[in-house]
Design a protein around this motif. Structure first.
Motif, PDB file in Angstrom:
ATOM      1  N   UNK A   1       0.844  -1.189   0.000  1.00 30.73           N
ATOM      2  CA  UNK A   1       0.000   0.000   0.000  1.00 30.73           C
ATOM      3  C   UNK A   1       0.881   1.242   0.000  1.00 30.73           C
ATOM      4  N   UNK A   2       0.918   1.967  -1.103  1.00 30.30           N
ATOM      5  CA  UNK A   2       1.584   3.253  -1.176  1.00 30.30           C
ATOM      6  C   UNK A   2       0.597   4.370  -1.504  1.00 30.30           C
ATOM      7  N   UNK A   3      -0.661   4.035  -1.659  1.00 32.67           N
ATOM      8  CA  UNK A   3      -1.656   5.026  -2.065  1.00 32.67           C
ATOM      9  C   UNK A   3      -1.836   6.070  -0.967  1.00 32.67           C
ATOM     10  N   UNK A   4      -2.187   7.281  -1.383  1.00 34.45           N
ATOM     11  CA  UNK A   4      -2.359   8.385  -0.448  1.00 34.45           C
ATOM     12  C   UNK A   4      -3.472   8.089   0.547  1.00 34.45           C
ATOM     13  N   UNK A   5      -4.578   7.569   0.036  1.00 34.40           N
ATOM     14  CA  UNK A   5      -5.731   7.281   0.883  1.00 34.40           C
ATOM     15  C   UNK A   5      -6.351   5.961   0.466  1.00 34.40           C
ATOM     16  N   UNK A   6      -6.309   4.988   1.368  1.00 34.97           N
ATOM     17  CA  UNK A   6      -6.977   3.709   1.142  1.00 34.97           C
ATOM     18  C   UNK A   6      -7.903   3.461   2.324  1.00 34.97           C
ATOM     19  N   UNK A   7      -9.213   3.378   2.052  1.00 32.56           N
ATOM     20  CA  UNK A   7     -10.149   3.268   3.170  1.00 32.56           C
ATOM     21  C   UNK A   7     -11.423   2.552   2.720  1.00 32.56           C
ATOM     22  N   UNK A   8     -12.123   2.011   3.693  1.00 31.64           N
ATOM     23  CA  UNK A   8     -13.415   1.349   3.491  1.00 31.64           C
ATOM     24  C   UNK A   8     -13.339   0.240   2.453  1.00 31.64           C
ATOM     25  N   UNK A   9     -12.193  -0.426   2.368  1.00 32.97           N
ATOM     26  CA  UNK A   9     -12.078  -1.631   1.543  1.00 32.97           C
ATOM     27  C   UNK A   9     -12.397  -2.837   2.407  1.00 32.97           C
ATOM     28  N   UNK A  10     -13.011  -3.854   1.815  1.00 31.89           N
ATOM     29  CA  UNK A  10     -13.412  -5.052   2.534  1.00 31.89           C
ATOM     30  C   UNK A  10     -12.602  -6.243   2.021  1.00 31.89           C
ATOM     31  N   UNK A  11     -11.984  -6.989   2.963  1.00 31.04           N
ATOM     32  CA  UNK A  11     -11.170  -8.139   2.607  1.00 31.04           C
ATOM     33  C   UNK A  11     -11.737  -9.381   3.293  1.00 31.04           C
ATOM     34  N   UNK A  12     -11.836 -10.490   2.528  1.00 26.09           N
ATOM     35  CA  UNK A  12     -12.302 -11.731   3.145  1.00 26.09           C
ATOM     36  C   UNK A  12     -11.605 -12.921   2.495  1.00 26.09           C
ATOM     37  N   UNK A  13     -11.217 -13.875   3.337  1.00 27.53           N
ATOM     38  CA  UNK A  13     -10.607 -15.134   2.878  1.00 27.53           C
ATOM     39  C   UNK A  13      -9.400 -14.898   1.960  1.00 27.53           C
ATOM     40  N   UNK A  14      -8.509 -14.021   2.413  1.00 28.21           N
ATOM     41  CA  UNK A  14      -7.312 -13.748   1.628  1.00 28.21           C
ATOM     42  C   UNK A  14      -6.229 -14.777   1.899  1.00 28.21           C
TER      43      UNK A  14
END
Length: 298
Positions: A285-298
């Motif tokens: 993650x180098x992005x300026x703003x990363x938010x409200x992402x949903x991760x499951x079963x990674x």
């Protein structure tokens, strides 16, 4: 070949019932499709301000800036063809130095690229979609032939891009095989498997096999790169996989938010790039703003 085009369709607007069909031809190669025939300066095939073109069962290769270039061309279908490869889908002499194998931009909406072998690329793109909506990119082999041989050098597999004021939306990217260097060509291949930039509402990403056979050996390589992407769904799918690169999923810049990542079950393996190996990761993650992402079963 001609000085600028092997085939040009310009300002020819059709409807669904009067589709142009271009079928079973050889562009830039001989009839057997196994060697380059003539040269062109710019475009192998050029479509401008034209609608409803069905390009199917063709071979297009040689030494061009672009094999298929489409500008403001709606409802273009490219299917069951060898692009930058010979008639059997294998490597052929001739490459693109600065363009793309398939290059669609400026309102080329409802683009379909399906079941093609795409290669013959150096320093450019397999499939490049710019400022266009409702694209369908499915079941293509990008930079890898059916025998798992590398078809590209220092290239990018699939790249979809909008602008900060006009995000590209409504796409589907499924069932593609995107790969890089083979066992006899480990120094070349792909830098990015897929990059999405200024993309909103990618309807489906699933069942893509990215770097799973040969992997990416370039320094700074990544399997999936996201730059200003939102409201999109990413799934591995039953036949999808991630393979080898310096980075797996890379949030590279801008706002990456309100996306869903489901059931990836990542078995990512770091590549062996010749350059700096201090930044290698399954997720980076180098992005300026990363938010409200949903991760499951990674």
């Amino acid at each position: 070949g001609f000085s600028s085009f092997n085939l040009k369709i310009d300002s020819a607007v059709r409807t669904a019932s009067t589709t142009y069909t271009i079928e079973d031809n050889h562009f830039g190669v001989n009839q057997d499709g196994d060697s380059v025939y003539g040269t062109t300066d710019n475009y192998n095939l050029y479509f401008n301000n034209s609608d409803y073109i069905n390009f199917t069962g063709n071979t297009a290769a040689g030494d061009h800036w672009y094999h298929i270039y489409a500008y403001n061309t709606d409802n273009l279908t490219i299917q069951n063809s060898n692009i930058g490869a010979n008639s059997t889908g294998a490597k052929i002499t001739g490459h693109i130095t600065s363009g793309s194998a398939v290059h669609a931009l400026q309102g080329s909406d409802n683009l379909t690229v399906h079941n093609n072998i795409i290669g013959g690329i150096e320093g450019s793109y397999g499939i490049y979609v710019k400022d266009s909506d409702n694209y369908t990119l499915t079941n293509n082999r990008v930079c890898i032939d059916s025998s798992n041989n590398n078809l590209c050098k220092d290239a990018y597999g699939i790249w979809v891009e909008g602008t900060s004021g006009n995000y590209s939306s409504g796409g589907e990217i499924t069932g593609n095989v995107i790969d890089g260097a083979d066992a006899n060509d480990t120094a070349n291949g792909l830098i990015y498997g897929l990059k999405l930039k200024y993309v909103d509402t990618l309807n489906e990403y699933s069942n893509n096999q990215v770097g799973s056979t040969n992997g990416f050996s370039e320094s700074g390589s990544a399997l999936l790169v996201l730059d200003n992407v939102n409201n999109s769904v990413f799934k591995k799918g039953a036949s999808g996989s991630f393979g080898t690169a310096a980075n797996g999923i890379y949030f590279s810049a801008g706002d990456v938010y309100e996306n869903t990542f489901e059931d990836f079950s990542i078995t990512w393996v770091a590549g062996t790039p010749s350059g700096n190996t201090s930044k290698v990761a399954g997720f980076r993650w180098d992005s300026t703003t990363a938010y409200d992402n949903t991760f499951s079963n990674l």
